[in-house]
Design a protein around this motif. Structure first.
Motif, mmCIF file in Angstrom:
data_model
loop_
_atom_site.group_PDB
_atom_site.id
_atom_site.type_symbol
_atom_site.label_atom_id
_atom_site.label_comp_id
_atom_site.label_asym_id
_atom_site.label_seq_id
_atom_site.Cartn_x
_atom_site.Cartn_y
_atom_site.Cartn_z
ATOM 1 N N GLN A 113 43.345 41.802 30.887
ATOM 2 C CA GLN A 113 44.685 42.244 30.723
ATOM 3 C C GLN A 113 45.822 41.645 31.738
ATOM 4 N N LYS A 116 46.390 37.934 31.063
ATOM 5 C CA LYS A 116 47.310 37.610 29.889
ATOM 6 C C LYS A 116 48.524 37.772 30.275
ATOM 7 N N LYS A 119 49.661 34.945 32.644
ATOM 8 C CA LYS A 119 50.006 33.840 32.125
ATOM 9 C C LYS A 119 51.376 33.751 31.245
ATOM 10 N N SER A 120 51.801 35.215 30.836
ATOM 11 C CA SER A 120 52.990 35.125 30.327
ATOM 12 C C SER A 120 54.143 35.031 31.314
ATOM 13 N N GLN A 166 38.467 37.952 24.387
ATOM 14 C CA GLN A 166 39.968 37.414 25.348
ATOM 15 C C GLN A 166 39.677 36.133 25.714
ATOM 16 N N HIS A 169 42.516 33.386 25.447
ATOM 17 C CA HIS A 169 43.771 33.277 26.519
ATOM 18 C C HIS A 169 43.756 32.420 27.474
#
Ligand code: 5GP
Length: 227
Positions: A113, A116, A119-120, A166, A169
């Motif tokens: 989690q 992700k 990375k955003s 996941q 990602h």
């Protein structure tokens, strides 16, 4: 004293993320990588879970109460936070921003989690997922620890399957079949990412001394002539 070689390029610091399902051997790889790259800083997360024996507050985690954790969250001091199992974990954003700006690399040991989310927020971060060689081997490693009963192991295996979904990602995967080999692959990723031209903020070679992206008239002419 040995003179330092002049550096031809100045670059941004890199955020490396390492995630793995429980039992994949992330801690061993993490320590192996740190031996070869002691200059990579470690991000110290905040958590509401209790300190375990052998852990050092401030080095392994900042151990906080739920109220302290919420206060930091509300002040926007986390680059990401997540609930993992029954506790909260958060990555402070200040060290990340400082590392990127000052050209230091920093390593984050966080779950899927968190990866992700990072990375955003930091698209240039490099996310690496550590895989066991097979599910059967993961089960064998979890059983060999001798610390968990059958039910806990079954739950960890189910979680591992969910986490492995996941992987899309992530930027890289490393299969931890043999520790030395896996550390070599991980080191290769570090070297390659450190050599990315797009991370260079300033070239110190003639005639590229101008900022990246500012191609001189002469260079432009040379490029078009060679086409
Ligand atoms: P442990 O409590 O065993 O040290 O860690 C449990 C899980 O939480 C591990 O998968 C670890 O990678 C993850 N974790 C540790 N710190 C953070 C964090 O700051 N953010 C997120 N999202 N996960 C974390």
């Amino acid at each position: 004293m040995k003179a330092r070689a002049p550096q031809l390029a100045k670059r941004q610091g890199i955020i490396f993320i390492l995630s793995a399902p429980s039992g994949a051997g992330k801690t061993t790889l993490y320590n192996g990588l740190r031996k070869g790259y002691p200059d990579i800083q470690l991000s110290v997360s905040c958590t509401t879970r209790k300190q375990r024996r052998g852990e050092v507050a401030g080095r392994d985690y900042r151990f906080l109460s739920g109220r302290q954790f919420d206060a930091l969250k509300e002040r926007g001091e986390f680059a990401e936070w997540a609930q993992v199992h029954d506790y909260f974990y958060g990555t402070p954003c200040q060290p990340l921003d400082r590392a990127v700006k000052s050209g230091y690399d920093i390593l984050l040991d966080i779950d899927v989690q968190g990866a992700k989310k990072i990375k955003s927020v930091y698209p240039q971060a490099v996310a690496v997922f550590v895989l066991p060689p097979s599910m059967a081997e993961l089960e064998r490693r979890l059983s060999a620890r001798g610390t968990d009963d059958r039910q806990v192991i079954r739950r960890r295996l189910a979680n591992a399957r969910g986490e492995m979904q996941q992987i899309i990602h992530y930027d890289y995967f490393v299969v931890n079949r043999d520790v030395e080999q896996a550390v070599r692959v991980l080191s290769g990723i570090v070297e390659a990412e450190r050599s990315r031209v797009s991370r260079v903020t300033e070239w110190r070679i003639e005639p590229l001394r101008a900022q990246r992206g500012q191609v001189s008239h002469e260079q432009r002419n040379q490029t078009s002539r060679s086409r």
